[in-house]
Design a protein around this motif. Structure first.
Motif: not given
Lengths: 371, 290
Positions: A44-50, A53-60, A103-114
């Motif tokens: 859910g946190l990852v989907a919120g990030y997606f 389009q970036g880190p957002s407390a509300l979407a997360g 899986f999603i984090t390491s596949r698509y958001y390798e360089d992400v804050h998460l």
């Protein structure tokens, strides 16, 4: 406010909000549901990030809350299908959700804050540096606002629905008869659990949330039988672990959240050992006292039975008692000394005679045995 | 990479063998755990292994898998003991006891891990690889250790098959005919610890629960006989392990553990829906048809 004060205050608010809900989880045997939800909010946190389009407390927050609801629904559906046991239902759902998130984090958001470490044990250390800024005005640390609101929300929920929660927890049938739906209360509690977990997640990560929800509540459970007192003690135990854990982490230069949760575990262990009513030591002492009482009663009853028989002089000899009641010399000596001190018997040379008090106790024990 | 290249590649062979073996052993032992309604025991013991790994490193300064996994096994075993004590002595529900042991042991593990990291140690020793597993890091020596452990665990299960079966389905009867149920229970839990120790290297602490529960739940859908269920669970586990290993090697940035669990979840969902007799789809069809 100093950085240390912000971290400790964040911890205090976090543990208080968790303990309020945690008491009902422990009493309703739903502890592992907390574990499941805290893991399952990751996608859910990852989907919120997606979506944002970036880190957002509300979407997360929204994504995580949605994932929590999905988890609860799936677990309940699996349980109700009748094909999967309670524990297995939890054990199938949350690893799948968590695996999806990783899986999603390491596949698509390798360089992400998460990053995954933060997911596991959070970063309460950064609480002082993450400010809430509205219209360019700095309102202070964001964690304090969020966890403060969470604490108020949970306090409001527990106070407002105290009667309903209590009844649905201890007597669901009566609650149903009186018109509160136990199912509705169950889902309300699940919702509060989800919100609490999501709120606590950023501070302490997925797994340690469980420590704050369950361990202080379990500690309080061991210390009292009164629900109100249990909630108060749980909050107190949570706050204590936060303070102790923080000092410990400072000394060791280790994860603050980890040390706080460890401190909660230490307090629980102390309660298991030392609780006045349910503790291991006090129950062992009680058992010993009961055993001693039985031994004393054996002695006085034996003496009473032989009081007016010709062989009395012989039966009341200390050496004879030893073989008759099959006592070791040490036990015999200890018991006689105790009986004397309690004013139950008097020793004249090698002979014992009952006092009035001794006779009364023996009669009492006999009537109890006859009944 | 093509399939043929994959199979001849050194890393690929190690990863595939390690993950496959984990699937087999966790499938077999998971059957008993699931049928005894102790599905989450594996989850708790896996989390509890973390402080053992850290302490083993702190005390010996050795990075050898054997030393670290021995630490993991001892910690897992202590956690099982703590669990039993809390349930029996503190009279908290089993559910709370699981949560308490899991989170407290893990908290100690995280504290130690971050302590070692700040000292500049843990990263070097690669201790954090146990959190999510890192099958790609398996070397031949690791695979050898895994194979030996798997052989021991499966051998013990075969040897005590009848006793375990009785313990699982009718523990009271087992005790009444003089079986040492307590000792058998301890043995079974110890074997689960062995499976977890293997799993820590490939799928990691967090996802281990699914490796024990998933194959067993899926296999249960297809049969009512324990023997067949165990064989099926071993196959499902191995299939998920192999799928995870091969998929993660076929492209960049695909972690083995999560992909293994996602493959396994697919097997579980298909079994829950479509297995004859117990499958939800068939049951729905039967109800509306009859």
């Amino acid at each position: 406010m100093s950085a240390f004060a912000v971290i400790v205050l964040t911890g205090v608010l976090l543990s208080a909000s968790c303990a309020l809900i945690g008491c009902f989880l422990v009493l309703r045997r739903m502890a592992m549901m907390a574990d499941a939800i805290s893991h399952a909010i990751l996608p859910g946190l990852v989907a919120g990030y997606f979506l944002a389009q970036g880190p957002s407390a509300l979407a997360g927050f929204a994504g995580a809350a949605l994932a929590a609801v999905v988890t609860v629904t799936l677990v309940e559906a699996l349980r109700n299908s009748g094909q999967v046991g309670d524990q297995s239902a939890i054990g199938i759902v949350f690893p799948a959700m968590f695996a999806l998130g990783v899986f999603i984090t390491s596949r698509y958001y390798e360089d992400v804050h998460l990053d995954t470490d933060a997911v596991l044990y959070g970063n309460i250390e950064f609480a002082p540096f993450d400010m809430l800024i509205v219209n360019g005005i700095n309102l202070g640390p964001q964690s304090l606002w969020m966890l403060g609101a969470l604490t108020l929300l949970n306090l409001g929920f527990v106070t407002l629905f105290y009667k309903e929660l209590k009844l649905a927890t201890f007597d669901p049938e009566l609650a149903a008869v009186m018109g509160f739906s136990p199912a509705l209360i169950h889902y309300a509690l699940m919702l509060m659990l989800s919100v609490t977990t999501v709120g606590a997640f950023t501070a302490v990560g997925a797994i340690l949330v469980v420590a704050f929800l369950i361990v202080p509540a379990a500690t309080a459970y061991l210390l009292t039988d009164d629900l109100k007192r249990m909630i108060g003690l749980a909050v107190l135990a949570g706050v204590l672990s936060v303070v102790i854990g923080f000092l410990f982490a400072l000394a060791l230069d280790a994860s603050v959240a980890g040390a706080m949760a460890t401190a909660a575990g230490v307090l629980f262990t102390l309660a298991v050992l030392l609780s006045p009513s349910k503790g291991l030591l006090s129950r062992r002492r009680q058992l010993q006292q009961q055993r001693q009482q039985v031994i004393l009663e054996n002695l006085v009853v034996h003496l009473l039975n032989h009081e007016h028989i010709a062989a009395e002089s012989h039966e009341a000899e200390v050496t004879h008692l030893r073989s008759e009641l099959r006592w070791s010399p040490a036990l015999a000596q200890r018991t006689i000394r105790q009986a004397e001190r309690a004013g139950l018997v008097e020793q004249h040379g090698d002979r014992l005679t009952l006092t009035e008090a001794g006779r009364a106790l023996a009669r009492q024990a006999q009537t109890r045995a006859e009944r | 990479m093509s399939m043929a290249e994959l199979l001849s590649d050194y890393t690929a062979r190690n990863v595939a063998l390690g993950s496959g073996l984990l699937g087999v052993i966790s499938g077999v032992l998971g059957c008993f755990a699931v049928l005894r309604r102790q599905g989450l025991l594996g989850d708790v013991l896996a989390h509890a292994a973390l402080p053992g790994i850290c302490l083993a490193y702190l005390l010996t300064n050795s990075k050898s898998s054997l030393v670290l996994l021995l630490g993991a096994a001892i910690a897992g075993w202590l956690a099982a003991l703590a669990l039993l004590q809390i349930v029996q002595q503190a009279r908290l529900g089993e559910d709370s006891a699981l949560g308490i042991v899991l989170s407290t042991f893990f908290a100690v593990g995280i504290t130690l891990l971050t302590f070692l990291t700040k000292r500049g140690d843990a990263q070097g020793a690669g201790l954090d690889r146990f959190l999510f597993g890192q099958a790609a890091a398996l070397i031949e020596e690791d695979v050898f250790v895994i194979a030996v452990l798997a052989a021991i665990a499966i051998g013990a299960t075969a040897l005590f098959y009848k006793e375990f079966k009785l313990l699982t389905f009718d523990a009271l009867f087992a005790r009444s005919i003089g079986l040492p149920t307590q000792a058998l229970s301890v043995l079974l839990t110890s074997l689960v610890v062995v499976a977890i120790v293997i799993g820590l290297q490939t799928v990691g602490v967090v996802l281990m629960a699914a490796m024990l529960i998933g194959p067993a739940v899926a296999a249960r859908q297809w049969t009512n006989r324990l023997g067949i269920m165990i064989v099926l669970a071993a196959l499902f586990g191995a299939a998920a392990g192999l799928a995870g290993a091969l998929l993660s090697l076929s492209a960049e940035n695909i972690p083995t553990g999560p992909v293994t669990i996602l493959s396994l979840t697919l097997i579980v969902v298909l079994s829950l829906l479509f297995a004859p007799a117990r499958g939800l789809v068939w049951r729905r069809l039967n109800r509306s048809g009859g």
